[in-house]
Scaffold this motif. Structure first.
Motif, PDB file in Angstrom:
ATOM      1  N   PRO A 114      36.019  54.889  39.847  1.00 54.60           N
ATOM      2  CA  PRO A 114      35.182  56.087  39.795  1.00 54.60           C
ATOM      3  C   PRO A 114      35.994  57.319  39.375  1.00 54.60           C
ATOM      4  CG  PRO A 114      35.719  55.549  42.054  1.00 54.60           C
ATOM      5  CD  PRO A 114      36.262  54.442  41.211  1.00 54.60           C
ATOM      6  N   HIS A 115      35.321  58.255  38.732  1.00 53.42           N
ATOM      7  CA  HIS A 115      35.981  59.516  38.390  1.00 53.42           C
ATOM      8  C   HIS A 115      36.124  60.354  39.651  1.00 53.42           C
ATOM      9  CE1 HIS A 115      32.149  61.701  38.638  1.00 53.42           C
ATOM     10  NE2 HIS A 115      31.619  60.645  38.029  1.00 53.42           N
ATOM     11  N   SER A 116      36.998  61.323  39.633  1.00 55.15           N
ATOM     12  CA  SER A 116      37.212  62.148  40.822  1.00 55.15           C
ATOM     13  C   SER A 116      35.940  62.936  41.120  1.00 55.15           C
ATOM     14  CB  SER A 116      38.385  63.100  40.606  1.00 55.15           C
ATOM     15  OG  SER A 116      38.118  63.961  39.520  1.00 55.15           O
ATOM     16  N   GLY A 117      35.563  62.974  42.375  1.00 55.79           N
ATOM     17  CA  GLY A 117      34.364  63.676  42.798  1.00 55.79           C
ATOM     18  C   GLY A 117      33.103  62.826  42.781  1.00 55.79           C
ATOM     19  N   ALA A 118      33.187  61.590  42.347  1.00 52.54           N
ATOM     20  CA  ALA A 118      32.010  60.717  42.304  1.00 52.54           C
ATOM     21  C   ALA A 118      31.587  60.349  43.725  1.00 52.54           C
ATOM     22  CB  ALA A 118      32.315  59.454  41.518  1.00 52.54           C
ATOM     23  N   GLN A 119      30.281  60.320  43.961  1.00 48.80           N
ATOM     24  CA  GLN A 119      29.774  59.906  45.258  1.00 48.80           C
ATOM     25  C   GLN A 119      29.533  58.409  45.218  1.00 48.80           C
ATOM     26  OE1 GLN A 119      26.414  62.164  46.486  1.00 48.80           O
ATOM     27  NE2 GLN A 119      27.513  64.104  46.426  1.00 48.80           N
ATOM     28  N   LEU A 120      30.191  57.699  46.123  1.00 47.66           N
ATOM     29  CA  LEU A 120      30.104  56.239  46.136  1.00 47.66           C
ATOM     30  C   LEU A 120      29.217  55.768  47.278  1.00 47.66           C
ATOM     31  CD1 LEU A 120      33.884  55.432  45.579  1.00 47.66           C
ATOM     32  CD2 LEU A 120      32.080  55.526  43.870  1.00 47.66           C
ATOM     33  N   SER A 121      28.538  54.646  47.074  1.00 38.54           N
ATOM     34  CA  SER A 121      27.756  54.045  48.143  1.00 38.54           C
ATOM     35  C   SER A 121      28.714  53.415  49.153  1.00 38.54           C
ATOM     36  CB  SER A 121      26.823  52.965  47.583  1.00 38.54           C
ATOM     37  OG  SER A 121      27.588  51.864  47.138  1.00 38.54           O
ATOM     38  N   PHE A 122      28.184  52.983  50.276  1.00 41.52           N
ATOM     39  CA  PHE A 122      29.031  52.361  51.294  1.00 41.52           C
ATOM     40  C   PHE A 122      29.742  51.135  50.735  1.00 41.52           C
ATOM     41  CE2 PHE A 122      29.658  49.395  54.844  1.00 41.52           C
ATOM     42  CZ  PHE A 122      30.492  50.169  55.629  1.00 41.52           C
ATOM     43  N   PHE A 123      29.028  50.316  49.959  1.00 39.12           N
ATOM     44  CA  PHE A 123      29.625  49.124  49.358  1.00 39.12           C
ATOM     45  C   PHE A 123      30.761  49.509  48.414  1.00 39.12           C
ATOM     46  CE2 PHE A 123      29.731  46.140  45.769  1.00 39.12           C
ATOM     47  CZ  PHE A 123      30.069  44.983  46.447  1.00 39.12           C
ATOM     48  N   ASP A 124      30.549  50.526  47.587  1.00 42.25           N
ATOM     49  CA  ASP A 124      31.575  50.962  46.645  1.00 42.25           C
ATOM     50  C   ASP A 124      32.782  51.567  47.352  1.00 42.25           C
ATOM     51  OD1 ASP A 124      30.059  50.139  44.478  1.00 42.25           O
ATOM     52  OD2 ASP A 124      29.159  52.110  44.157  1.00 42.25           O
ATOM     53  N   GLN A 125      32.585  52.232  48.479  1.00 45.44           N
ATOM     54  CA  GLN A 125      33.699  52.820  49.217  1.00 45.44           C
ATOM     55  C   GLN A 125      34.632  51.740  49.738  1.00 45.44           C
ATOM     56  OE1 GLN A 125      32.117  55.327  52.276  1.00 45.44           O
ATOM     57  NE2 GLN A 125      31.351  56.836  50.827  1.00 45.44           N
ATOM     58  N   HIS A 126      34.071  50.590  50.099  1.00 46.32           N
ATOM     59  CA  HIS A 126      34.883  49.502  50.643  1.00 46.32           C
ATOM     60  C   HIS A 126      35.896  49.002  49.614  1.00 46.32           C
ATOM     61  CE1 HIS A 126      36.005  46.008  52.970  1.00 46.32           C
ATOM     62  NE2 HIS A 126      35.679  45.222  51.949  1.00 46.32           N
ATOM     63  N   GLU A 127      35.483  48.870  48.367  1.00 48.12           N
ATOM     64  CA  GLU A 127      36.361  48.361  47.315  1.00 48.12           C
ATOM     65  C   GLU A 127      37.004  49.473  46.488  1.00 48.12           C
ATOM     66  OE1 GLU A 127      34.573  45.487  44.833  1.00 48.12           O
ATOM     67  OE2 GLU A 127      34.295  44.047  46.442  1.00 48.12           O
ATOM     68  N   CYS A 128      36.565  50.715  46.692  1.00 50.54           N
ATOM     69  CA  CYS A 128      37.032  51.860  45.892  1.00 50.54           C
ATOM     70  C   CYS A 128      36.777  51.642  44.403  1.00 50.54           C
ATOM     71  CB  CYS A 128      38.496  52.156  46.161  1.00 50.54           C
ATOM     72  SG  CYS A 128      38.828  52.643  47.849  1.00 50.54           S
ATOM     73  N   MET A 129      35.682  50.995  44.083  1.00 50.47           N
ATOM     74  CA  MET A 129      35.278  50.753  42.704  1.00 50.47           C
ATOM     75  C   MET A 129      33.784  51.052  42.596  1.00 50.47           C
ATOM     76  SD  MET A 129      38.017  49.679  41.141  1.00 50.47           S
ATOM     77  CE  MET A 129      37.699  48.701  39.703  1.00 50.47           C
ATOM     78  N   ARG A 130      33.353  51.428  41.416  1.00 54.92           N
ATOM     79  CA  ARG A 130      31.943  51.681  41.154  1.00 54.92           C
ATOM     80  C   ARG A 130      31.379  50.481  40.397  1.00 54.92           C
ATOM     81  NH1 ARG A 130      30.199  57.358  38.896  1.00 54.92           N
ATOM     82  NH2 ARG A 130      28.643  57.493  40.492  1.00 54.92           N
ATOM     83  N   HIS A 131      30.164  50.062  40.740  1.00 53.28           N
ATOM     84  CA  HIS A 131      29.551  48.880  40.142  1.00 53.28           C
ATOM     85  C   HIS A 131      28.284  49.255  39.384  1.00 53.28           C
ATOM     86  CE1 HIS A 131      32.083  47.297  43.342  1.00 53.28           C
ATOM     87  NE2 HIS A 131      32.115  46.180  42.654  1.00 53.28           N
ATOM     88  N   HIS A 132      28.116  48.686  38.194  1.00 47.70           N
ATOM     89  CA  HIS A 132      26.915  48.848  37.390  1.00 47.70           C
ATOM     90  C   HIS A 132      26.335  47.457  37.172  1.00 47.70           C
ATOM     91  CE1 HIS A 132      27.877  53.030  36.364  1.00 47.70           C
ATOM     92  NE2 HIS A 132      29.118  52.601  36.336  1.00 47.70           N
ATOM     93  N   VAL A 133      25.053  47.295  37.447  1.00 45.24           N
ATOM     94  CA  VAL A 133      24.396  45.987  37.327  1.00 45.24           C
ATOM     95  C   VAL A 133      23.290  46.087  36.282  1.00 45.24           C
ATOM     96  CG1 VAL A 133      23.116  44.201  38.553  1.00 45.24           C
ATOM     97  CG2 VAL A 133      24.888  45.501  39.741  1.00 45.24           C
ATOM     98  N   LEU A 134      23.250  45.094  35.387  1.00 45.55           N
ATOM     99  CA  LEU A 134      22.265  45.050  34.325  1.00 45.55           C
ATOM    100  C   LEU A 134      21.589  43.683  34.356  1.00 45.55           C
ATOM    101  CD1 LEU A 134      21.160  46.372  31.671  1.00 45.55           C
ATOM    102  CD2 LEU A 134      22.976  45.141  30.514  1.00 45.55           C
TER     103      LEU A 134
END
Length: 54
Positions: free
Chosen positions: A20-40
């Motif tokens: 994630p870029h700095s300042g991005a708001q992450l969901s609880f799931f994303d906070q656990h891995e410190c990564m942002r996920h996009h699903v298509l």
């Protein structure tokens, strides 16, 4: 694994993970891995080109 029984035959799920870029708001799931996920979810045929074009 996901059950795609109710979807067209060529349906597939594409997941992209990125830092994630700095300042991005992450969901609880994303906070656990410190990564942002996009699903298509798509039923675009495989022979129509690269998945990057989606």
């Amino acid at each position: 694994m996901t059950d795609l029984a109710g979807y067209p035959a060529d349906t597939r799920i594409i997941v992209r993970r990125e830092r994630p870029h700095s300042g991005a708001q992450l969901s609880f799931f994303d906070q656990h891995e410190c990564m942002r996920h996009h699903v298509l979810l798509t039923d675009t045929p495989f022979n129509s080109g690269s998945a990057q074009l989606l």
